[in-house]
Design a protein around this motif. Structure first.
Motif, short mmCIF file in Angstrom:
data_model
loop_
_atom_site.label_atom_id
_atom_site.label_comp_id
_atom_site.label_asym_id
_atom_site.label_seq_id
_atom_site.Cartn_x
_atom_site.Cartn_y
_atom_site.Cartn_z
N ASP A 263 0.82 -1.21 0.00
CA ASP A 263 0.00 0.00 0.00
C ASP A 263 0.86 1.26 0.00
O ASP A 263 0.54 2.25 -0.66
N VAL A 264 1.96 1.24 0.75
CA VAL A 264 2.84 2.40 0.79
C VAL A 264 3.40 2.70 -0.59
O VAL A 264 3.51 3.87 -1.00
N LEU A 265 3.77 1.66 -1.32
CA LEU A 265 4.32 1.85 -2.66
C LEU A 265 3.29 2.41 -3.63
O LEU A 265 3.65 3.03 -4.64
N HIS A 266 2.01 2.23 -3.34
CA HIS A 266 0.95 2.66 -4.25
C HIS A 266 0.33 4.01 -3.87
O HIS A 266 0.03 4.81 -4.77
N ASP A 267 0.09 4.23 -2.61
CA ASP A 267 -0.76 5.34 -2.18
C ASP A 267 -0.12 6.70 -2.52
O ASP A 267 0.91 7.08 -1.96
N PRO A 268 -0.73 7.47 -3.46
CA PRO A 268 -0.13 8.75 -3.86
C PRO A 268 -0.21 9.81 -2.77
O PRO A 268 0.66 10.67 -2.68
N GLU A 269 -1.25 9.77 -1.93
CA GLU A 269 -1.37 10.76 -0.86
C GLU A 269 -0.33 10.53 0.23
O GLU A 269 0.25 11.48 0.76
N TYR A 270 -0.10 9.30 0.55
CA TYR A 270 0.86 9.01 1.61
C TYR A 270 2.29 9.24 1.15
O TYR A 270 3.18 9.48 1.97
N ARG A 271 2.52 9.20 -0.15
CA ARG A 271 3.89 9.40 -0.65
C ARG A 271 4.41 10.78 -0.26
O ARG A 271 5.60 10.94 0.04
N SER A 272 3.54 11.77 -0.28
CA SER A 272 3.97 13.12 0.09
C SER A 272 4.36 13.21 1.56
O SER A 272 5.04 14.15 1.97
N VAL A 273 3.96 12.22 2.36
CA VAL A 273 4.29 12.21 3.79
C VAL A 273 5.69 11.66 4.02
O VAL A 273 6.48 12.23 4.78
N TRP A 274 6.04 10.55 3.36
CA TRP A 274 7.30 9.89 3.65
C TRP A 274 8.41 10.16 2.64
O TRP A 274 9.60 10.01 2.95
N ASP A 275 8.05 10.54 1.40
CA ASP A 275 9.06 10.78 0.37
C ASP A 275 9.54 12.22 0.47
O ASP A 275 8.88 13.16 0.00
N THR A 276 10.70 12.43 1.06
CA THR A 276 11.22 13.78 1.30
C THR A 276 11.74 14.44 0.02
O THR A 276 11.97 15.65 0.01
N HIS A 277 11.91 13.68 -1.06
CA HIS A 277 12.43 14.25 -2.31
C HIS A 277 11.30 14.65 -3.28
O HIS A 277 11.58 15.30 -4.29
N MET A 278 10.08 14.26 -3.02
CA MET A 278 8.99 14.52 -3.95
C MET A 278 8.62 16.00 -3.95
O MET A 278 8.37 16.59 -2.91
N LEU A 279 8.55 16.58 -5.14
CA LEU A 279 8.10 17.96 -5.31
C LEU A 279 6.67 18.02 -5.84
O LEU A 279 5.91 18.91 -5.48
N ALA A 280 6.32 17.09 -6.72
CA ALA A 280 4.98 17.08 -7.29
C ALA A 280 4.68 15.68 -7.81
O ALA A 280 5.59 14.95 -8.20
N ALA A 281 3.39 15.34 -7.81
CA ALA A 281 2.94 14.06 -8.35
C ALA A 281 1.53 14.26 -8.88
O ALA A 281 0.67 14.79 -8.17
#
Length: 360
Positions: A72-90
């Motif tokens: 689920d962590v690998l899929h969930d786009p909303e949760y990615r913004s919580v744990w992925d510190t390098h993400m700027l936009a998705a």
């Protein structure tokens, strides 16, 4: 190749062979060098380079995380913004079908490097015992290259999540990416090998917190990657994923339908001999000049040609070499006037042959 079985930039529905390729990479042992092993995480780098870029493989086991949460962590786009510190936009461009979608992802890079972004097709498959995710870069008309970003390429990235025999989960990760830009391949390989275990540790920590985070959201049961009925009915067209500026694919060779095929004779191995080794070889040297049939319409009194044949057999090597050289000198020493006034109607044929105890 682009993805597991995709041509570079190709968008299509993934099939079983694509996921089998991912699993075979994780299962293979030859051709990999172990570069990191710590706290249950192992990182291998591919020995053979694809365009100087190496594939990185990671295997890790977690005894305190269930495979469902990791998936689920690998899929969930909303949760990615919580744990992925390098993400700027998705952004989600849309689904091809219930197991394939296309999306945009932008990430930050440390200065002085420019930030990178990707347009990715994701494909996933849950067989119960295994849960797999693949992605590779594609084109989409709504996401052209953007100012301030370098458009990077994912050639092959994939995750495999399995249940351990006792408790917890097993994670396999494969990545071959090209960040583009002015980065040497050796630096890309080194950084990728260092970032891979860091990514795995981030996933581990995020998976432990995910069930509690998801329960507090407005849609705790919204997981379209698990429930196909939750996937939006709108589908994107694969025609939107065809790059108009991409070079055309190479043409396939046309089948040979001719009945008469040219048979190329096999190359015969030529023995090499030194001058001293030729003493026992019986040699024959011949020079032939053949005359064409006379033209009856011409004046018969005019001499149209000559015919002569010189054959000499030598019993030892030195005489054969001398005669061959003298014959070459004889041909080359003709007056220039005779060469220029080469008469028509002659065929000149000179043959040198070396044979062991037999005549040509």
């Amino acid at each position: 190749m682009g993805g597991a079985g995709w041509a570079r930039g190709e968008a299509r529905v993934a099939d079983d062979s694509d996921f089998e390729t991912l699993k075979s990479l994780l299962a293979s042992e030859e051709g990999w060098t172990l570069e990191y092993e710590k706290e249950g995480v192992k990182v291998w780098a591919e020995d053979a380079a694809h365009g100087a870029l190496r594939t990185v493989k990671v295997v890790a086991e977690f005894d305190d995380v269930e495979p469902e949460a990791l998936y689920d962590v690998l899929h969930d786009p909303e949760y990615r913004s919580v744990w992925d510190t390098h993400m700027l936009a998705a952004e989600d461009a849309g689904h091809i079908n219930v197991n394939n979608d296309v999306g945009y992802y932008a990430m930050s890079c440390p200065a002085p490097l420019k930030n990178r972004d990707f347009v990715l097709q994701r494909s996933w498959l849950d067989t119960g015992d295994e849960k797999m995710i693949l992605n590779h870069s594609v084109y989409h008309k709504d996401y052209p290259p953007r100012k301030g970003f370098v458009r990077a390429l994912s050639l092959l990235t994939g995750f495999v999540v399995r249940t351990r025999t006792t408790s917890g989960s097993w994670l396999g990760y494969v990545s071959r990416s090209d960040p583009r830009g002015a980065l040497p391949a050796w630096l890309v390989n080194r950084v990728t090998a260092q970032l891979a275990p860091r990514l795995v540790h981030q996933l581990h920590a995020a998976a432990r917190r995910y069930p509690g985070w998801k329960a507090l959201t407005d849609l705790p049961y919204h997981k379209p990657w698990r429930h196909p009925e939750q996937v939006p009915s709108y589908r994107i067209s694969l025609a939107d994923c065809i790059d108009p500026d991409a070079p055309p694919p190479p043409e396939e060779p046309k089948p040979d339908t001719s009945k008469n095929k040219l048979v190329v004779p096999s190359t015969r191995e030529i023995e090499s001999h030194s001058v001293e080794d030729l003493g026992d070889i019986s040699s024959e040297f011949s020079v032939e000049v053949e005359e064409e049939l006379p033209d009856l319409t011409q004046d018969p009194t005019k001499k149209k040609g000559k015919f002569y044949k010189l054959v000499k057999s030598m019993k030892n090597r030195r005489k054969s070499v001398q005669v061959a050289k003298s014959a070459d000198n004889l041909v080359d020493s003709k007056p220039l006037e005779d060469k220029q006034e080469k008469k028509k109607g002659f065929k000149f044929h000179r043959r040198f042959s070396l044979s062991r105890g037999r005549e040509d």
